[in-house]
Design a protein around this motif. Sequence first.
Motif, PDB file in Angstrom:
ATOM      1  N   VAL A  69      38.689  63.639  24.005  1.00 19.82           N
ATOM      2  CA  VAL A  69      38.004  62.698  24.832  1.00 19.82           C
ATOM      3  C   VAL A  69      38.102  63.169  26.414  1.00 19.82           C
ATOM      4  O   VAL A  69      37.653  63.084  27.472  1.00 19.82           O
ATOM      5  CB  VAL A  69      39.130  60.720  25.120  1.00 19.82           C
ATOM      6  N   THR A  70      39.468  63.249  26.826  1.00 22.83           N
ATOM      7  CA  THR A  70      40.071  63.979  28.103  1.00 22.83           C
ATOM      8  C   THR A  70      38.817  65.096  28.647  1.00 22.83           C
ATOM      9  O   THR A  70      38.154  65.122  29.706  1.00 22.83           O
ATOM     10  CB  THR A  70      41.114  64.892  28.524  1.00 22.83           C
ATOM     11  N   ALA A  71      38.922  66.210  28.013  1.00 22.22           N
ATOM     12  CA  ALA A  71      37.781  67.108  27.741  1.00 22.22           C
ATOM     13  C   ALA A  71      36.310  66.280  28.228  1.00 22.22           C
ATOM     14  O   ALA A  71      35.208  66.983  28.700  1.00 22.22           O
ATOM     15  CB  ALA A  71      37.889  68.555  27.369  1.00 22.22           C
ATOM     16  N   PHE A  72      35.732  65.703  27.442  1.00 22.84           N
ATOM     17  CA  PHE A  72      34.120  65.231  27.256  1.00 22.84           C
ATOM     18  C   PHE A  72      34.374  64.278  28.745  1.00 22.84           C
ATOM     19  O   PHE A  72      33.118  65.300  29.356  1.00 22.84           O
ATOM     20  CB  PHE A  72      34.038  64.235  26.056  1.00 22.84           C
ATOM     21  N   TYR A  73      35.367  63.468  28.951  1.00 19.41           N
ATOM     22  CA  TYR A  73      34.762  62.981  30.186  1.00 19.41           C
ATOM     23  C   TYR A  73      34.903  63.675  31.621  1.00 19.41           C
ATOM     24  O   TYR A  73      33.865  63.976  32.372  1.00 19.41           O
ATOM     25  CB  TYR A  73      35.625  61.394  30.368  1.00 19.41           C
ATOM     26  N   ALA A  74      35.729  65.222  31.203  1.00 17.42           N
ATOM     27  CA  ALA A  74      35.824  65.590  32.577  1.00 17.42           C
ATOM     28  C   ALA A  74      34.734  66.628  32.632  1.00 17.42           C
ATOM     29  O   ALA A  74      33.947  67.216  33.424  1.00 17.42           O
ATOM     30  CB  ALA A  74      36.920  66.832  32.422  1.00 17.42           C
ATOM     31  N   ALA A  75      33.727  67.730  31.766  1.00 19.60           N
ATOM     32  CA  ALA A  75      33.272  67.933  31.908  1.00 19.60           C
ATOM     33  C   ALA A  75      31.467  67.328  31.676  1.00 19.60           C
ATOM     34  O   ALA A  75      30.816  67.813  32.083  1.00 19.60           O
ATOM     35  CB  ALA A  75      32.856  68.796  29.762  1.00 19.60           C
ATOM     36  N   LYS A  76      31.816  66.140  31.780  1.00 17.76           N
ATOM     37  CA  LYS A  76      30.853  65.576  31.380  1.00 17.76           C
ATOM     38  C   LYS A  76      29.951  65.185  32.644  1.00 17.76           C
ATOM     39  O   LYS A  76      29.035  65.197  33.716  1.00 17.76           O
ATOM     40  CB  LYS A  76      30.678  64.290  30.672  1.00 17.76           C
ATOM     41  N   SER A  77      31.403  65.046  34.097  1.00 20.85           N
ATOM     42  CA  SER A  77      31.390  64.581  35.587  1.00 20.85           C
ATOM     43  C   SER A  77      31.016  65.795  36.383  1.00 20.85           C
ATOM     44  O   SER A  77      30.632  66.282  36.931  1.00 20.85           O
ATOM     45  CB  SER A  77      33.054  63.937  35.929  1.00 20.85           C
ATOM     46  N   ILE A  78      32.145  66.900  35.762  1.00 20.36           N
ATOM     47  CA  ILE A  78      31.488  68.336  36.056  1.00 20.36           C
ATOM     48  C   ILE A  78      30.406  68.934  35.825  1.00 20.36           C
ATOM     49  O   ILE A  78      29.591  69.111  36.719  1.00 20.36           O
ATOM     50  CB  ILE A  78      32.181  69.346  35.768  1.00 20.36           C
ATOM     51  N   LYS A  79      29.717  68.607  34.344  1.00 18.70           N
ATOM     52  CA  LYS A  79      28.395  69.190  34.095  1.00 18.70           C
ATOM     53  C   LYS A  79      28.292  70.796  34.133  1.00 18.70           C
ATOM     54  O   LYS A  79      26.777  71.064  33.812  1.00 18.70           O
ATOM     55  CB  LYS A  79      27.452  68.861  34.620  1.00 18.70           C
ATOM     56  N   GLN A  80      28.730  71.654  33.387  1.00 17.56           N
ATOM     57  CA  GLN A  80      29.537  73.261  33.603  1.00 17.56           C
ATOM     58  C   GLN A  80      30.571  73.297  33.160  1.00 17.56           C
ATOM     59  O   GLN A  80      31.208  73.124  33.391  1.00 17.56           O
ATOM     60  CB  GLN A  80      28.913  73.118  34.898  1.00 17.56           C
ATOM     61  N   ALA A  81      29.819  74.502  32.779  1.00 17.30           N
ATOM     62  CA  ALA A  81      31.912  75.385  32.108  1.00 17.30           C
ATOM     63  C   ALA A  81      32.611  74.184  30.682  1.00 17.30           C
ATOM     64  O   ALA A  81      33.718  74.011  31.573  1.00 17.30           O
ATOM     65  CB  ALA A  81      32.378  75.954  33.096  1.00 17.30           C
ATOM     66  N   GLY A  82      31.412  73.625  29.882  1.00 18.50           N
ATOM     67  CA  GLY A  82      32.447  73.126  29.130  1.00 18.50           C
ATOM     68  C   GLY A  82      33.932  73.624  28.375  1.00 18.50           C
ATOM     69  O   GLY A  82      34.579  72.498  27.833  1.00 18.50           O
ATOM     70  N   LEU A  83      33.407  74.705  27.906  1.00 15.78           N
ATOM     71  CA  LEU A  83      34.237  75.373  26.842  1.00 15.78           C
ATOM     72  C   LEU A  83      35.405  75.302  27.460  1.00 15.78           C
ATOM     73  O   LEU A  83      36.640  75.455  27.137  1.00 15.78           O
ATOM     74  CB  LEU A  83      34.515  76.575  26.646  1.00 15.78           C
ATOM     75  N   TRP A  84      35.070  75.936  28.608  1.00 14.91           N
ATOM     76  CA  TRP A  84      36.438  76.332  29.559  1.00 14.91           C
ATOM     77  C   TRP A  84      37.757  75.678  30.193  1.00 14.91           C
ATOM     78  O   TRP A  84      38.517  75.092  30.295  1.00 14.91           O
ATOM     79  CB  TRP A  84      36.007  77.240  31.082  1.00 14.91           C
ATOM     80  N   ILE A  85      36.642  73.821  30.375  1.00 14.40           N
ATOM     81  CA  ILE A  85      37.514  72.689  31.012  1.00 14.40           C
ATOM     82  C   ILE A  85      38.107  72.658  29.656  1.00 14.40           C
ATOM     83  O   ILE A  85      39.561  72.084  29.774  1.00 14.40           O
ATOM     84  CB  ILE A  85      36.236  72.237  30.986  1.00 14.40           C
ATOM     85  N   GLY A  86      37.725  72.492  28.457  1.00 11.98           N
ATOM     86  CA  GLY A  86      38.132  72.296  27.101  1.00 11.98           C
ATOM     87  C   GLY A  86      39.222  72.619  26.687  1.00 11.98           C
ATOM     88  O   GLY A  86      40.181  72.172  26.192  1.00 11.98           O
ATOM     89  N   LEU A  87      39.971  74.309  27.093  1.00 16.18           N
ATOM     90  CA  LEU A  87      40.729  75.436  26.958  1.00 16.18           C
ATOM     91  C   LEU A  87      41.307  74.492  27.682  1.00 16.18           C
ATOM     92  O   LEU A  87      42.547  74.326  27.364  1.00 16.18           O
ATOM     93  CB  LEU A  87      40.285  76.351  26.395  1.00 16.18           C
ATOM     94  N   GLY A  88      41.265  74.370  29.181  1.00 13.94           N
ATOM     95  CA  GLY A  88      42.475  73.897  30.481  1.00 13.94           C
ATOM     96  C   GLY A  88      43.101  72.782  29.647  1.00 13.94           C
ATOM     97  O   GLY A  88      43.954  72.334  29.531  1.00 13.94           O
TER      98      GLY A  88
END
Length: 145
Positions: A69-88
Amino acid sequence: MAKSQFQKGAHAGAASINLPFRLALAAFQGFLCAGLAMLACAWLYCRTDWPDYAVPAAAICCAGLGAAVTAFYAAKSIKQAGLWIGLGCGGIYFILFAAAAVANGQTEFTAVALWKLVCLLAFGGLGGIFGVGSAGPAVRRPAAK
């Protein structure tokens, strides 16, 4: 006619100013989701006859849900590099898990901890990928005649 930077809408730096707040909101949503899932699992554990070995698996699934859930909303707000955001995000959740284990007196790194790391990274990575891939508000197109 060239577009001016003084036209309607927010200035260019508004998105970057608002980004830390949106990331903090994503982290809050993830921790809230994980906490509610853990409360539900604790309620089920008290009400039913769960075996004791199922509790760590339920805890890692709840934490994985929070990381996703954290990675979903963080990547949705940044709109790029979703895999790296999720791994972080998954890595941060693992660090929190490891800190809780050390505070509880565990001193060795076992194969179970490695599986927790893999699961949290997988949950976070999937959440980040789905967050980048999710569309914004639905746009209605006029019907073709």
